[in-house]
Design an enzyme around this catalytic site. Sequence first.
Site, PDB file in Angstrom:
ATOM      1  N   CYS B 162      37.279  39.963  30.069  1.00 53.50           N
ATOM      2  CA  CYS B 162      37.774  39.223  28.845  1.00 53.50           C
ATOM      3  C   CYS B 162      37.165  38.173  28.360  1.00 53.50           C
ATOM      4  O   CYS B 162      37.437  37.808  27.490  1.00 53.50           O
ATOM      5  CB  CYS B 162      39.457  38.808  29.576  1.00 53.50           C
ATOM      6  N   HIS B 294      43.278  31.177  25.372  1.00 53.27           N
ATOM      7  CA  HIS B 294      43.065  32.757  26.057  1.00 53.27           C
ATOM      8  C   HIS B 294      44.394  33.145  25.989  1.00 53.27           C
ATOM      9  O   HIS B 294      44.472  34.436  25.638  1.00 53.27           O
ATOM     10  CB  HIS B 294      42.327  32.535  27.343  1.00 53.27           C
ATOM     11  N   HIS B 331      45.410  41.955  23.622  1.00 57.62           N
ATOM     12  CA  HIS B 331      44.413  41.526  24.210  1.00 57.62           C
ATOM     13  C   HIS B 331      43.234  42.558  24.356  1.00 57.62           C
ATOM     14  O   HIS B 331      43.359  43.647  24.716  1.00 57.62           O
ATOM     15  CB  HIS B 331      44.709  41.131  25.722  1.00 57.62           C
ATOM     16  N   PHE B 390      38.935  37.709  34.114  1.00 51.91           N
ATOM     17  CA  PHE B 390      38.823  38.407  35.411  1.00 51.91           C
ATOM     18  C   PHE B 390      37.654  38.190  36.135  1.00 51.91           C
ATOM     19  O   PHE B 390      36.619  38.426  35.585  1.00 51.91           O
ATOM     20  CB  PHE B 390      39.642  39.663  35.548  1.00 51.91           C
TER      21      PHE B 390
END
Lengths: 85, 403
Positions: B162, B294, B331, B390
């Site tokens: 991400c 985020h 996302h 992650f």
Amino acid sequence: MSIKERVIGIIAEQAVLDPSDVKMDSTLEDLGIDSLGLVESIFAIEEEFDISVPFNANEPEQSDFDISSVSSIVAGIEQLVKEQS
Amino acid sequence: MKRVVITGAGTINALGHTVPKTLEAMREGHCGISELEFRDVDRLAIKIGGQVKGYDPETRFNRQQLALYDRFTQFTLIAAREAIGQSGLEFSGELAACAGIILGNSGGGMTTLDDNYRTVYEDGKNRVHPFVVPKLMNNAAASHVSMEFNLKGPSFTVATACASSNHAMAQAFQMVHGGLTPVMITGGSESMLCFGGVKAWEGLRVMSKDGCRPFSANRNGMVQGEGAGVFVFEEYEHARARGAEILAEVAGYAMSSDASDIVMPSKQGAARAIRGALQDARMDPSEVGYINAHGTGTAANDKTESAAVADVFGAHADNLMISSTKSMHGHLIGGTGAVELLACIMALRDGVIAPTINYEDADPECALDVVPNEAREAKVDVALSNAFAFGGLNAVLALRRFH
């Protein structure tokens, strides 16, 4: 359609030409088909005839499959169809 | 060290197929998340996403190109054409030799993988199309942009889940900042919205079935998006000399690794990245007016991120605005930081703060001004863009209003 017509159809599509412009003595280079176009054509031919074409892009000259002209490709496919059907 | 400015921006995502359309949607608080449309979607538990709709690849690319371009590559090329077109740059001679492209991406050609696994596993065929590998490799997009625009300098793809796009843009910034090249193309893209892609994410049980509600007490997970964002990073004097329009200045960045857990975020890792970006950009925390969060909409991210922001900014945390545009475009995983940078540009250049939509209930663990539901006008001099991946890999970019 004959095997010859079907193979020419696939090559013509790859070269973005009319099938009538694909001559039996044309080479792939004449038709503007590069190495990626060649492997894509072989894939399309394998799909069309449900055969396996013995061709290794690393050593095209060493392959049992002659790609030097449209006529040699057609002859090779006719032979493979006979053997593998 | 050289100053770095942004002279071109391009995108395609669920909110719009261009930058102006995307910014308009952000200003209006439009939600781009909708019912997913692809094969076997009925076998999924998660049926929503920020999918790019109304898109016909055949109007953008010819048949030979489409044989080689996975959806993520198509999106990248569309965004790159818009960005480079806006910049007015043409790459030849010395400029072409040093200008390159660095992109973020996580999954590569997931649709290509999915289609071809289906061919061999489900349909039982023993032959796949010869372009499967050049189509699915996750550097394919960078390579095709380099070919279309004659970019011959350092070019590669960064994969940090991400945070991929932020890591990529940080790297591109560094190259221009350090004087290696006057121009870099950068950003990122992702397209995992296919049966296998969403099925894999379902397994982790972090996805929401009904919507993305970052920082809201009733949030219940993330929603995936797809698309691309591409930017032209240019050395300031180079841009000024040719009279280029400057969208914003990239002032600094920081990267950090949590070194703790493969999925759970860490407040310390996030805080170190935010603090590091401010230090790198020589900014005082009190200058920051906007943070593009985020803000994934998961329980863990949003409270950890809020705590990290409170930690870094102290009392100023209550004065700044922080919003998650993922609530609108979903996302985009490896492409997300690139699309989110657009919200930072809008804040700095246009004085419009994109909202966090779907905000319903205050969460005491996310007690910040998240610009709920409606865009806001505000003059902002400094904006940050957070990305916490992650794997605990973090990258934060710091931007300044150009004046």
